[in-house]
Design a protein around this motif. Structure first.
Motif, PDB file in Angstrom:
ATOM      1  N   GLY A  72    -105.057 -17.409  30.175  1.00  0.00           N
ATOM      2  CA  GLY A  72    -105.549 -18.717  29.777  1.00  0.00           C
ATOM      3  C   GLY A  72    -105.335 -19.046  28.313  1.00  0.00           C
ATOM      4  N   MET A  73    -104.778 -18.112  27.529  1.00  0.00           N
ATOM      5  CA  MET A  73    -104.643 -18.353  26.087  1.00  0.00           C
ATOM      6  C   MET A  73    -103.497 -19.306  25.755  1.00  0.00           C
ATOM      7  SD  MET A  73    -102.872 -14.853  24.606  1.00  0.00           S
ATOM      8  CE  MET A  73    -104.314 -13.865  24.940  1.00  0.00           C
ATOM      9  N   GLY A  74    -102.677 -19.674  26.755  1.00  0.00           N
ATOM     10  CA  GLY A  74    -101.541 -20.553  26.484  1.00  0.00           C
ATOM     11  C   GLY A  74    -100.253 -19.757  26.437  1.00  0.00           C
ATOM     12  N   LEU A  75     -99.164 -20.375  26.876  1.00  0.00           N
ATOM     13  CA  LEU A  75     -97.898 -19.665  27.022  1.00  0.00           C
ATOM     14  C   LEU A  75     -97.380 -19.127  25.700  1.00  0.00           C
ATOM     15  CD1 LEU A  75     -95.604 -18.788  28.885  1.00  0.00           C
ATOM     16  CD2 LEU A  75     -94.522 -21.004  28.490  1.00  0.00           C
ATOM     17  N   LYS A  76     -97.456 -19.916  24.631  1.00  0.00           N
ATOM     18  CA  LYS A  76     -96.903 -19.478  23.357  1.00  0.00           C
ATOM     19  C   LYS A  76     -97.609 -18.218  22.845  1.00  0.00           C
ATOM     20  CE  LYS A  76     -95.688 -22.693  20.517  1.00  0.00           C
ATOM     21  NZ  LYS A  76     -95.686 -23.793  19.506  1.00  0.00           N
ATOM     22  N   SER A  77     -98.948 -18.235  22.882  1.00  0.00           N
ATOM     23  CA  SER A  77     -99.704 -17.054  22.441  1.00  0.00           C
ATOM     24  C   SER A  77     -99.458 -15.877  23.371  1.00  0.00           C
ATOM     25  CB  SER A  77    -101.194 -17.384  22.391  1.00  0.00           C
ATOM     26  OG  SER A  77    -101.481 -18.331  21.394  1.00  0.00           O
ATOM     27  N   PRO A 130    -115.657 -13.516  42.790  1.00  0.00           N
ATOM     28  CA  PRO A 130    -116.197 -14.882  42.811  1.00  0.00           C
ATOM     29  C   PRO A 130    -115.108 -15.919  43.086  1.00  0.00           C
ATOM     30  CG  PRO A 130    -115.929 -14.172  40.556  1.00  0.00           C
ATOM     31  CD  PRO A 130    -115.573 -12.982  41.411  1.00  0.00           C
ATOM     32  N   GLU A 131    -115.522 -17.043  43.647  1.00  0.00           N
ATOM     33  CA  GLU A 131    -114.600 -18.155  43.858  1.00  0.00           C
ATOM     34  C   GLU A 131    -114.535 -18.955  42.558  1.00  0.00           C
ATOM     35  OE1 GLU A 131    -114.733 -19.386  48.439  1.00  0.00           O
ATOM     36  OE2 GLU A 131    -116.702 -19.473  47.489  1.00  0.00           O
ATOM     37  N   ILE A 132    -113.712 -18.463  41.668  1.00  0.00           N
ATOM     38  CA  ILE A 132    -113.607 -19.052  40.341  1.00  0.00           C
ATOM     39  C   ILE A 132    -112.184 -18.866  39.850  1.00  0.00           C
ATOM     40  CG2 ILE A 132    -114.364 -16.914  39.219  1.00  0.00           C
ATOM     41  CD1 ILE A 132    -115.759 -18.574  37.101  1.00  0.00           C
ATOM     42  N   ASP A 133    -111.635 -19.856  39.201  1.00  0.00           N
ATOM     43  CA  ASP A 133    -110.309 -19.760  38.618  1.00  0.00           C
ATOM     44  C   ASP A 133    -110.470 -19.239  37.195  1.00  0.00           C
ATOM     45  OD1 ASP A 133    -107.808 -20.054  37.502  1.00  0.00           O
ATOM     46  OD2 ASP A 133    -107.466 -22.084  38.243  1.00  0.00           O
ATOM     47  N   PRO A 134    -110.042 -17.995  36.913  1.00  0.00           N
ATOM     48  CA  PRO A 134    -110.256 -17.440  35.566  1.00  0.00           C
ATOM     49  C   PRO A 134    -109.546 -18.219  34.470  1.00  0.00           C
ATOM     50  CG  PRO A 134    -108.779 -16.039  36.855  1.00  0.00           C
ATOM     51  CD  PRO A 134    -109.335 -17.060  37.800  1.00  0.00           C
ATOM     52  N   ARG A 135    -108.573 -19.052  34.852  1.00  0.00           N
ATOM     53  CA  ARG A 135    -107.886 -19.879  33.843  1.00  0.00           C
ATOM     54  C   ARG A 135    -108.708 -21.114  33.497  1.00  0.00           C
ATOM     55  NH1 ARG A 135    -102.656 -21.015  37.193  1.00  0.00           N
ATOM     56  NH2 ARG A 135    -104.376 -21.418  38.634  1.00  0.00           N
ATOM     57  N   ARG A 136    -109.606 -21.511  34.399  1.00  0.00           N
ATOM     58  CA  ARG A 136    -110.427 -22.711  34.181  1.00  0.00           C
ATOM     59  C   ARG A 136    -111.867 -22.425  34.612  1.00  0.00           C
ATOM     60  NH1 ARG A 136    -105.725 -23.947  36.731  1.00  0.00           N
ATOM     61  NH2 ARG A 136    -104.202 -25.221  35.577  1.00  0.00           N
ATOM     62  N   PRO A 137    -112.544 -21.504  33.951  1.00  0.00           N
ATOM     63  CA  PRO A 137    -113.884 -21.112  34.405  1.00  0.00           C
ATOM     64  C   PRO A 137    -114.901 -22.232  34.356  1.00  0.00           C
ATOM     65  CG  PRO A 137    -113.399 -20.188  32.237  1.00  0.00           C
ATOM     66  CD  PRO A 137    -112.117 -20.759  32.758  1.00  0.00           C
ATOM     67  N   ALA A 138    -114.722 -23.195  33.458  1.00  0.00           N
ATOM     68  CA  ALA A 138    -115.709 -24.275  33.328  1.00  0.00           C
ATOM     69  C   ALA A 138    -115.740 -25.170  34.553  1.00  0.00           C
ATOM     70  CB  ALA A 138    -115.419 -25.112  32.080  1.00  0.00           C
ATOM     71  N   GLN A 139    -114.687 -25.119  35.366  1.00  0.00           N
ATOM     72  CA  GLN A 139    -114.620 -25.972  36.542  1.00  0.00           C
ATOM     73  C   GLN A 139    -115.235 -25.317  37.778  1.00  0.00           C
ATOM     74  OE1 GLN A 139    -110.586 -27.389  37.076  1.00  0.00           O
ATOM     75  NE2 GLN A 139    -110.382 -27.978  34.932  1.00  0.00           N
ATOM     76  N   VAL A 140    -115.886 -24.182  37.593  1.00  0.00           N
ATOM     77  CA  VAL A 140    -116.492 -23.480  38.722  1.00  0.00           C
ATOM     78  C   VAL A 140    -117.529 -24.367  39.414  1.00  0.00           C
ATOM     79  CG1 VAL A 140    -118.322 -22.411  37.346  1.00  0.00           C
ATOM     80  CG2 VAL A 140    -117.578 -21.322  39.457  1.00  0.00           C
ATOM     81  N   ASP A 141    -117.588 -24.248  40.741  1.00  0.00           N
ATOM     82  CA  ASP A 141    -118.615 -24.924  41.527  1.00  0.00           C
ATOM     83  C   ASP A 141    -119.823 -23.990  41.620  1.00  0.00           C
ATOM     84  OD1 ASP A 141    -120.251 -26.122  43.374  1.00  0.00           O
ATOM     85  OD2 ASP A 141    -118.697 -26.403  44.899  1.00  0.00           O
ATOM     86  N   VAL A 186    -112.889 -25.269  23.275  1.00  0.00           N
ATOM     87  CA  VAL A 186    -113.580 -23.991  23.438  1.00  0.00           C
ATOM     88  C   VAL A 186    -112.605 -22.960  23.981  1.00  0.00           C
ATOM     89  CG1 VAL A 186    -115.872 -24.994  23.793  1.00  0.00           C
ATOM     90  CG2 VAL A 186    -114.370 -24.647  25.752  1.00  0.00           C
ATOM     91  N   ASP A 187    -112.984 -21.697  23.902  1.00  0.00           N
ATOM     92  CA  ASP A 187    -112.126 -20.640  24.416  1.00  0.00           C
ATOM     93  C   ASP A 187    -112.063 -20.702  25.937  1.00  0.00           C
ATOM     94  OD1 ASP A 187    -113.913 -17.906  25.454  1.00  0.00           O
ATOM     95  OD2 ASP A 187    -114.944 -19.606  24.552  1.00  0.00           O
ATOM     96  N   VAL A 188    -110.963 -20.252  26.500  1.00  0.00           N
ATOM     97  CA  VAL A 188    -110.783 -20.269  27.949  1.00  0.00           C
ATOM     98  C   VAL A 188    -111.556 -19.140  28.607  1.00  0.00           C
ATOM     99  CG1 VAL A 188    -109.084 -20.030  29.811  1.00  0.00           C
ATOM    100  CG2 VAL A 188    -108.553 -21.407  27.791  1.00  0.00           C
ATOM    101  N   ARG A 189    -111.597 -17.984  27.956  1.00  0.00           N
ATOM    102  CA  ARG A 189    -112.188 -16.799  28.584  1.00  0.00           C
ATOM    103  C   ARG A 189    -113.653 -17.016  28.943  1.00  0.00           C
ATOM    104  NH1 ARG A 189    -111.398 -11.105  25.656  1.00  0.00           N
ATOM    105  NH2 ARG A 189    -109.276 -11.580  26.304  1.00  0.00           N
ATOM    106  N   HIS A 190    -114.441 -17.510  27.992  1.00  0.00           N
ATOM    107  CA  HIS A 190    -115.874 -17.703  28.232  1.00  0.00           C
ATOM    108  C   HIS A 190    -116.272 -19.168  28.346  1.00  0.00           C
ATOM    109  CE1 HIS A 190    -116.641 -13.461  27.529  1.00  0.00           C
ATOM    110  NE2 HIS A 190    -115.989 -13.532  26.397  1.00  0.00           N
ATOM    111  N   ASN A 191    -115.387 -20.068  27.921  1.00  0.00           N
ATOM    112  CA  ASN A 191    -115.693 -21.490  27.875  1.00  0.00           C
ATOM    113  C   ASN A 191    -116.990 -21.738  27.114  1.00  0.00           C
ATOM    114  OD1 ASN A 191    -116.646 -24.307  29.463  1.00  0.00           O
ATOM    115  ND2 ASN A 191    -114.490 -24.095  28.959  1.00  0.00           N
TER     116      ASN A 191
END
Length: 557
Positions: A98-103, A248-259, A530-535
């Motif tokens: 989730g840090m982005g392709l360049k990084s 968990p049913e969670i996308d680790p690239r977009r954790p903030a969107q978890v249901d 915000v950071d992707v890992r913890h949002n």
């Protein structure tokens, strides 16, 4: 310390102790009555799966010490492949996608992996950016998903090898756990890069062993418990702890969107006893529980970390966490766990920073005078008395010694003390007279005014709980040493909100506290970076750059 410090040795021990207990549950849809349908592997089956991975990796030419970039899905592919690498003595390299392709590509180039275990997309990326992946000599393809009992996560192995039974290891061959020394390189895990470029943290086998020991003993975790890890890398501890992992049913690239409803259903259905997640995720789960009058009676503990826990989450967790404790471990990728605090130790009304508890056994903590330059030896640092804010440094068996291929970063973050190494957390804080450790903010994010420094956490606590404020961030404008403090606010999504009036209300709060009286400028930003890992970690330096061209409400009254 055992003859071998290899963390992989714990899995066959657990497979012998509790062979038929579920080790891993992977969601694959819903049943007719709405329950989550899981693919379940026992500890014996997971141990056999790891042996199958070992056979595949050995056949591909991997050997002890080989750095191996792991680009697979969470759950079985991640756990089985990484434990197989540990077992043969290879070195997994784990980079947050989730840090982005360049990084991400910079991290790959620096870590120089010899092998790549990846889903087809990862293999394709490695060929498109072939110069970055030039060090890769061995490629092992993993299936992109695991959706049915007969699915094979490692590709072309015969599916009969996954049906369990005592003859399984005879079919694929049992691999002995490589005997490794405690100080032998075990893995390279990358930081999130929330306040700088991501860095590869070099973990030794003895450090993983110490982490398992401290986490198990401090939180009284017992084999047979059930864990739902909302950060995939934390699932790697579970086989050693004897815990069932519920993916968990969670996308680790977009954790903030978890249901949150899906997380609550999994906890209730599977009798989850333990879960790790960021404050952002647990705040969503708490709000869902309270809104629908739901409780989580099987939970023994919630571990909430990645950023300071907001007062709203600390407040009366027994309303939804009826039989468990809300705890916040403190640490970093370079050193975890350092300390821990629980809800019954927290004063949610405090404006003195975030209490992160007492250091765990075997961990030493000091507060030293803030220094932005490298510190060669501990003798060069000045230790501060209780109550005085300074830089947090730590020492202990979970403290890593160096970054991968970054000697300057290592020199900036490590302090020698004879044969021991102290890690500079990059955080500011203090110890109170009772020995509790308090976090006051990241060192690089402190605001350096003409009359002294301001720290993010004590200042933001003044405003964070005010109605209409979703998030807020202290920033500094101008030259270091003469910066003007300002506050960036993410308001609630309400078009009728009068932002000028809100700025005046926030100024009223500011003048009521000595450490925030100098804040007269207020900015409004609708979507905080915000950071992707913890949002949860706010990119305050990015907000400061944005504010240079943004309009502020200046309130002096």
């Amino acid at each position: 310390m055992p003859d071998s410090a290899n963390i992989a040795r714990h899995l066959p021990l657990m497979a012998a102790r509790q062979p038929d207990r579920p080790a891993l549950k992977i969601p694959r849809g819903r049943t007719a009555d709405g329950r989550i349908d899981y693919l379940t592997l026992s500890f014996r089956e997971l141990d056999a799966e790891v042996n199958a991975w070992c056979a595949r990796l050995a056949a591909a030419g991997l050997k002890r010490g080989d750095r191996t970039l792991v680009m697979v899905k969470q759950g079985l592919p991640l756990i089985a492949s990484v434990f197989a690498l540990f077992k043969i003595g290879a070195v997994p390299v784990v980079i947050d996608p989730g840090m982005g392709l360049k990084s991400f590509l910079r991290c790959v180039a620096r870590s120089q992996p010899r092998a790549l275990i990846g889903i087809p997309l990862a293999q394709a990326i490695s060929r498109v950016f072939f110069r970055t992946f030039a060090s890769v000599q061995i490629r092992v393809t993993a299936s992109p998903s695991l959706t049915a009992r007969q699915s094979n996560p490692i590709g072309d192995f015969d599916t009969s090898l996954r049906r369990g039974g005592p003859s399984q290891s005879n079919l694929i061959g049992y691999f002995e756990v490589a005997e490794v020394a405690a100080d032998e390189l075990a893995a390279i895990l990358f930081t999130s890069g929330s306040t700088g470029a991501p860095k590869g943290v070099c973990y030794e086998h003895g450090m993983f062993e110490a982490q398992v020991r401290l986490i198990r003993d401090h939180y009284h975790i017992e084999p047979g418990e059930v864990d739902l890890p909302m950060l995939p890398v934390f699932a790697l501890f579970n086989p050693a702890l004897g815990m069932t992992t519920v993916v968990p049913e969670i996308d680790p690239r977009r954790p903030a969107q978890v249901d949150p409803a899906k997380i609550v259903q999994a906890i209730q259905q599977e009798g989850v006893t333990n879960s790790f997640g960021s404050p952002t995720l647990w705040l969503k789960i708490q709000r869902h529980c309270l809104a629908h009058n739901l409780t989580l009676p099987t939970m023994k503990r919630v571990l909430c970390a990645g950023a300071p826990v907001p007062a709203a989450l600390w407040e009366k967790p027994e309303r939804w966490l009826t039989n468990g404790r809300l705890c916040s471990p403190y640490g970093a990728t370079e050193s975890l766990p350092i300390s821990s605090v629980s809800a019954d130790e927290i004063d949610s009304k405090t404006m003195r920073g975030a209490c992160v508890g007492r250091p765990l056994p075997e961990i030493d903590v000091k507060i030293i005078a803030i220094n932005d330059e490298p510190i060669g030896t501990l003798a060069e640092a000045r230790e501060l008395p209780a109550g005085e804010i300074g830089e947090i440094i730590v020492r202990g068996p979970v403290v890593t010694k160096y970054y991968d291929a970054l000697p300057e970063a290592t020199a900036a973050a490590k302090i020698k003390d004879g044969a021991e190494i102290w890690h500079r957390m990059g955080d500011c804080g203090y110890r109170d007279i009772e020995g509790q450790l308090w976090f006051c903010g990241r060192k690089v994010e402190r605001v350096q005014t003409a009359v002294g420094p301001l720290f993010t956490e004590p200042c933001e606590q003044v405003f964070r709980s005010y109605p209409f404020v979703v998030r807020c961030a202290l920033i500094g404008l101008g030259v270091l040493g003469a910066q003007t403090p300002a506050l960036v606010v993410q308001p609630v999504a309400d078009k009728s909100l009068d932002r000028r009036a809100l700025a005046h209300e926030l100024r009223r709060l500011a003048v009521a506290h000595e450490h925030t009286r100098g804040i007269e400028r207020f900015y409004f930003h609708d979507n905080f970076p915000v950071d992707v890992r913890h949002n949860a970690k706010i990119h305050r330096l990015q907000l400061a750059r944005w504010a240079r061209k943004a309009k502020a409400f200046k309130v002096t009254a």
